[in-house]
Write a protein that holds these residues in place. Structure first.
Motif, mmCIF file in Angstrom:
data_model
loop_
_atom_site.group_PDB
_atom_site.id
_atom_site.type_symbol
_atom_site.label_atom_id
_atom_site.label_comp_id
_atom_site.label_asym_id
_atom_site.label_seq_id
_atom_site.Cartn_x
_atom_site.Cartn_y
_atom_site.Cartn_z
ATOM 1 N N GLU A 177 42.117 40.255 50.068
ATOM 2 C CA GLU A 177 43.356 39.880 51.150
ATOM 3 C C GLU A 177 42.984 39.223 52.204
ATOM 4 N N ASN A 178 41.840 37.922 52.300
ATOM 5 C CA ASN A 178 42.026 37.181 52.638
ATOM 6 C C ASN A 178 42.828 35.799 53.305
ATOM 7 N N SER A 179 43.093 35.256 53.666
ATOM 8 C CA SER A 179 43.863 34.070 54.491
ATOM 9 C C SER A 179 43.070 33.133 53.744
ATOM 10 N N SER A 180 41.849 32.560 53.205
ATOM 11 C CA SER A 180 42.157 31.714 52.218
ATOM 12 C C SER A 180 41.985 32.275 50.987
ATOM 13 N N ALA A 181 42.821 30.645 50.809
ATOM 14 C CA ALA A 181 42.425 30.851 48.529
ATOM 15 C C ALA A 181 41.092 30.920 48.132
ATOM 16 N N SER A 182 39.868 30.083 49.088
ATOM 17 C CA SER A 182 39.219 30.240 47.891
ATOM 18 C C SER A 182 38.517 31.715 48.702
ATOM 19 N N LYS A 183 38.312 31.980 49.148
ATOM 20 C CA LYS A 183 38.094 34.100 49.116
ATOM 21 C C LYS A 183 38.302 34.401 48.627
ATOM 22 N N ARG A 184 39.513 33.843 48.295
ATOM 23 C CA ARG A 184 40.377 35.386 47.727
ATOM 24 C C ARG A 184 40.277 34.893 46.118
ATOM 25 N N ILE A 185 39.831 33.822 45.261
ATOM 26 C CA ILE A 185 39.043 33.448 44.098
ATOM 27 C C ILE A 185 37.599 33.908 44.323
ATOM 28 N N LEU A 186 36.915 34.524 45.462
ATOM 29 C CA LEU A 186 35.407 35.014 45.494
ATOM 30 C C LEU A 186 35.806 36.334 45.078
ATOM 31 N N GLY A 187 36.516 36.984 45.389
ATOM 32 C CA GLY A 187 37.398 38.811 45.865
ATOM 33 C C GLY A 187 37.416 39.211 44.431
ATOM 34 N N VAL A 188 37.980 37.800 43.592
ATOM 35 C CA VAL A 188 38.312 37.824 42.379
ATOM 36 C C VAL A 188 37.335 38.844 41.301
ATOM 37 N N SER A 189 36.446 37.256 41.490
ATOM 38 C CA SER A 189 35.480 36.447 41.135
ATOM 39 C C SER A 189 34.698 37.807 41.442
ATOM 40 N N ASP A 190 34.182 38.510 42.396
ATOM 41 C CA ASP A 190 33.372 39.597 42.671
ATOM 42 C C ASP A 190 33.815 41.356 41.766
#
Length: 253
Positions: free
Chosen positions: A135-148
């Motif tokens: 749910e992070n506003s940063s796309a890169s953080k959301r990518i990391l969330g998907v990866s995790d």
């Protein structure tokens, strides 16, 4: 500590979510490991590219369609009830031995429960971190969330629903692409299969369409045949997307 162990912590290291001890371990390892420094820099570069990409605006109907689909799945889900059978009475001469077994069992059970509680606590904490990243506003953080989210080897309803939410509503195509790939891991769930088909019908990004076509063919989801045939007939469908349909559709027929 091995390089693979350190690289596994890069997500938390960049998010500054590691414990103080783990964070120090990563920093100490990076002082002497060229390979890990290279991996870390590549990850930073990749995330920077994602952050710099222009956001897309999804259709206003996507959320309504998804909520309707989710409501239908919840309505049709029927909890299974297991009938417990009463235990039979044992003969009296076994009662003493059974009492001893019960005492030992209670001790072992208590110890086992303590371990289970600790494991559950760690799992809940990991789940919270992944959901927050998604749910992070940063796309890169959301990518990391998907990866995790890939680290969850068993079905986790909250994680799956959060990934489906990214697949339908994320403004960044790379996040939707990553979400589709991770969701394919949970393709045994009907709600995931429905979401992948629905996304193929609604997502207009060609990269996401190609990924979905390959996933649906791989999991042998024959209900996707109609959606793929529509893509073939649509004059606005890019040629390379049609080629992917023509390549994968025969395996479903």
């Amino acid at each position: 500590m091995k390089c693979t162990d350190i690289q596994h912590k890069f997500t938390g290291f960049l998010n500054k979510s590691l414990s103080e001890v783990a964070n120090s371990e990563v920093k100490e390892h990076l002082k002497s490991c060229t390979n890990c420094n290279k991996e870390l820099e590549e990850m930073k570069s990749f995330l920077a590219v994602l952050d710099s990409q222009e956001m897309e605006t999804p259709s206003a109907n996507l959320r309504d369609n998804f909520n309707k689909m989710l409501a239908q799945e919840i309505e049709t889900a029927t909890p299974k009830v297991i009938q417990l059978k009463p235990q039979q009475d044992w003969i009296s001469y076994l009662k003493v031995a059974a009492s001893i077994v019960i005492i030992i069992g209670a001790f072992l059970f208590g110890k086992h429960q303590s371990n289970i509680t600790q494991i559950a606590s760690v799992k809940n904490e990991n789940q919270k971190q992944v959901l927050a990243l998604l749910e992070n506003s940063s796309a890169s953080k959301r990518i990391l969330g998907v990866s995790d989210a890939e680290e969850f080897t068993k079905k986790d309803t909250k994680i799956i629903e959060a990934l489906i939410n990214r697949l339908f509503f994320d403004k960044n195509a790379n996040v939707r692409l990553a979400a589709a790939e991770t969701l394919s891991k949970f393709s045994s769930e009907i709600i995931v299969r429905d979401a992948l088909i629905k996304s193929l019908e609604t997502d207009e990004n060609s990269s996401v369409q190609i990924e979905l076509i390959q996933i649906l063919a791989k999991i042998q989801e024959k209900r996707a045949i109609e959606s793929m045939q529509k893509l073939l007939k649509n004059e606005e469908t890019p040629l390379y997307v049609k080629q992917q349909v023509e390549l994968n559709l025969p395996s479903l027929l």
